[in-house]
Design a protein around this motif. Structure first.
Motif, PDB file in Angstrom:
ATOM      1  N   ILE A  22       1.104   0.914 -15.991  1.00 27.78           N
ATOM      2  CA  ILE A  22       2.570   0.893 -16.018  1.00 27.78           C
ATOM      3  C   ILE A  22       3.115   2.190 -15.421  1.00 27.78           C
ATOM      4  O   ILE A  22       4.016   2.174 -14.574  1.00 27.78           O
ATOM      5  N   ILE A  23       2.525   3.328 -15.845  1.00 31.07           N
ATOM      6  CA  ILE A  23       3.053   4.638 -15.426  1.00 31.07           C
ATOM      7  C   ILE A  23       3.112   4.741 -13.886  1.00 31.07           C
ATOM      8  O   ILE A  23       4.192   4.948 -13.331  1.00 31.07           O
ATOM      9  N   PRO A  24       1.999   4.568 -13.164  1.00 32.12           N
ATOM     10  CA  PRO A  24       2.110   4.762 -11.711  1.00 32.12           C
ATOM     11  C   PRO A  24       2.891   3.666 -10.997  1.00 32.12           C
ATOM     12  O   PRO A  24       3.547   3.932  -9.990  1.00 32.12           O
ATOM     13  N   HIS A 155      -3.981  -1.702  -7.907  1.00 32.03           N
ATOM     14  CA  HIS A 155      -5.116  -1.656  -8.843  1.00 32.03           C
ATOM     15  C   HIS A 155      -5.079  -0.462  -9.784  1.00 32.03           C
ATOM     16  O   HIS A 155      -5.726  -0.466 -10.820  1.00 32.03           O
ATOM     17  N   GLY A 156      -4.427   0.602  -9.350  1.00 25.76           N
ATOM     18  CA  GLY A 156      -4.529   1.855 -10.109  1.00 25.76           C
ATOM     19  C   GLY A 156      -5.814   2.614  -9.787  1.00 25.76           C
ATOM     20  O   GLY A 156      -6.094   3.639 -10.392  1.00 25.76           O
ATOM     21  N   PHE A 157      -6.615   2.111  -8.843  1.00 30.77           N
ATOM     22  CA  PHE A 157      -7.866   2.765  -8.448  1.00 30.77           C
ATOM     23  C   PHE A 157      -7.621   3.673  -7.234  1.00 30.77           C
ATOM     24  O   PHE A 157      -6.652   3.499  -6.501  1.00 30.77           O
ATOM     25  N   VAL A 232      -1.844   1.888  -2.846  1.00 28.28           N
ATOM     26  CA  VAL A 232      -2.760   2.798  -3.546  1.00 28.28           C
ATOM     27  C   VAL A 232      -2.019   4.079  -3.939  1.00 28.28           C
ATOM     28  O   VAL A 232      -1.259   4.639  -3.141  1.00 28.28           O
ATOM     29  N   ASN A 233      -2.253   4.516  -5.180  1.00 29.31           N
ATOM     30  CA  ASN A 233      -1.727   5.802  -5.610  1.00 29.31           C
ATOM     31  C   ASN A 233      -2.695   6.888  -5.142  1.00 29.31           C
ATOM     32  O   ASN A 233      -3.639   7.255  -5.839  1.00 29.31           O
ATOM     33  N   SER A 234      -2.455   7.350  -3.915  1.00 26.51           N
ATOM     34  CA  SER A 234      -3.318   8.362  -3.316  1.00 26.51           C
ATOM     35  C   SER A 234      -2.582   8.885  -2.093  1.00 26.51           C
ATOM     36  O   SER A 234      -1.434   8.487  -1.846  1.00 26.51           O
TER      37      SER A 234
END
Ligand code: UDP
Length: 495
Positions: A22-24, A155-157, A232-234
């Motif tokens: 949820i956060i990201p 995905h959060g990955f 993607v969180n990156s």
């Protein structure tokens, strides 16, 4: 005469109901709004406040566009879960995990109804133009197809972990391994990087069994294959081209848009007592003196392992801020030990502050007193540490965390390994029964922490590298940076 402006594209963002997803994903919604999109975040009643508070924080003083937070009833009780159990990390035991997946499937029906309503709106700006959904909201692709709009998965990955997963799905080296401990190659990065893992260190879908169930895992893979793209969180400069390699391997658009925790500008703790206590304690510590210890939103250890860790933390020479989840369910003797050896009251000159609730992790990591982070290598925590320029000691628990450890320690050189070889049992692995023995002894933990906190030339090298990445992380989200441009690309792709 002014030309008629087309309405801002409307993104429907549907986080998978687990705190660390949820956060990201809410932060991604905030970033999209800052890039001119209208955003609706669909969540559950028990989570709406968490979502709204993040949105309010991101929007305070910014010119971000409109974000609507909408709660859709979540059928916990109908699926056999306790009332109000609306997040995976609140599920009480592994045997309830299938019920959680069942509830989330039913939740999908209600989400679909809501999306139909939005689509039927007389106002064109209310009609969804794109869906971004958490990885286990597998029904989201059906919704986007019905609406005729693209669907992105989150995905959060890390991109590196997703690349490893894609390789595992395609080449299945884990199936040829003679045992859960035999190491095999996952050659996703060019030399000099070597990526070798044992099957027991892989994400859940590659284990011989887990409490999610084969049907849900199959749906998950079908969803991954069906979507139009991956968010993607990156940031592109971080993972040695993993995002581009993932795009090549999957044939999909891959957009790295992080580190999304930076969307809140200067990190500010919330107003909870725990948050105030942590920050006041840190304020009283010397610059670069504190070891921060936290294992994510759920990370719990068996009591024997917890004690080995605890004894190493209370005997180390640095002030320690230790976040403990599930403290209430620890055996009485462990609780008593904790009370006697750590500071429960936030006295400013204490050496080990144990926080039993929710710590303000992003502000903690950005505090000048923090010198190192003992982490379970969850990707959210890893990236937050990178964004704050804090080197890590890696103690992976489960999921893709062993893959992240490889990235942190061997690929990026910004951390040390504690040397954990086996996953820690948890609600998703569903391993139960005998009380687990401690795999990692106190001395082993102390050695790793010593390396992290006083690492000599190697330690200086780690700090230099993580500081360089911190600067690159910030630049990625600034105007013209790689993540900034990927957010623009995403918004423009559906205008
Ligand atoms: N987190 C936090 N306070 C806590 C525990 C966790 O703020 O006490 C946040 C942390 O900052 C991160 C997320 O929860 O954003 C944890 O995500 P991660 O991917 O690291 O781990 P997971 O919870 O999925 O194991």
């Amino acid at each position: 005469m002014e030309a008629a402006l087309s309405p801002e594209p409307h993104f429907v963002v549907i986080p998978w109901p687990t705190t660390s997803h949820i956060i990201p994903l809410v932060d991604i919604g905030c970033l999209l709004a800052a890039h001119g999109a209208a955003v609706t975040i669909l969540t559950t009643p028990a989570t709406a406040q968490l979502v709204q508070s993040r949105v309010d924080r991101a929007q305070a003083g910014s010119s971000a566009g409109k974000i609507t937070v909408t709660s859709i009833p979540y059928p916990s009780v109908e699926a056999g879960l306790p009332a109000g159990c609306e997040r995976l990390d609140h599920v009480p035991s592994p045997d309830k995990v299938p019920a959680f997946f069942d509830a989330t499937m039913r939740f999908g029906d209600a989400v679909a109804d809501h999306c139909r309503l939005l689509n039927a709106s007389s106002s064109p700006s209310r009609r969804p133009k794109c869906v971004i959904a958490g990885m286990c909201n597998t029904w989201a692709h059906g919704i986007s197809s019905e609406l005729g709009v693209p669907c992105f998965i989150f995905h959060g990955f890390s991109a590196f972990a997703l690349l490893c997963c894609e390789y595992l799905h395609t080449h299945k080296p884990h199936e040829a391994a003679a045992s859960l401990d035999e190491l095999f190659d996952v050659p996703v990065l060019p030399p000099p990087f070597e990526c070798r893992f044992a099957r027991r260190q892989l994400p859940l879908q590659f284990l011989p069994s887990c409490s999610i169930g084969q049907d849900s895992l199959r749906e998950l893979r079908e969803f991954e294959l069906a979507v139009d793209g991956i968010v993607v969180n990156s940031f592109e400069e971080l993972e040695h081209g993993s995002a581009a390699r993932l795009a090549e391997a999957t044939g999909k658009t891959v957009l790295a848009v992080g580190p999304v925790s930076l969307c809140h500008g200067a990190p500010a703790p919330d107003a909870s007592d725990d948050a105030r206590r942590c920050m006041a304690w840190l304020d009283a510590k010397k610059t670069q003196s504190v070891l921060y210890v936290s294992f994510g939103s759920g990370g719990r250890m068996p009591p024997a392992q917890f004690m080995e860790l605890g004894m190493s933390l209370v005997s180390c020479p640095w002030p320690v801020l230790w976040v403990i989840k599930g403290a209430d369910s620890l055996p009485d003797d462990v609780k008593k030990w904790l009370q006697e050896h750590t500071d429960a009251d936030g006295v400013a000159d204490s050496q080990c502050l144990a926080v039993r609730g929710w710590a303000p992790q992003v502000p903690i990591l950005s505090h000048p007193a923090v010198a190192g982070f003992l982490t379970h290598c969850g990707w959210g925590s890893t990236l937050e540490s990178v964004a704050a320029g804090v080197p890590m000691a890696a103690w992976p628990f489960t999921a893709e965390q062993f893959l992240n450890e490889k990235l942190i320690v061997d690929v990026l050189g910004i951390g040390v390994s504690v040397g954990v070889t086996k996953p820690t049992e948890g609600v998703l692995t569903g391993v139960g029964g005998e009380p687990a023995k401690a795999e990692v002894r106190m001395e082993q933990v102390k050695r790793a922490l010593e390396k992290l906190m006083v690492g000599g030339t190697e330690g200086e090298d780690r700090i230099r590298k993580v500081q360089e990445l911190k600067a690159k992380a910030k630049a990625a989200l600034e105007t013209g940076g790689s993540s900034y441009m990927n957010l623009e690309k995403l918004v423009q792709s559906v205008v």
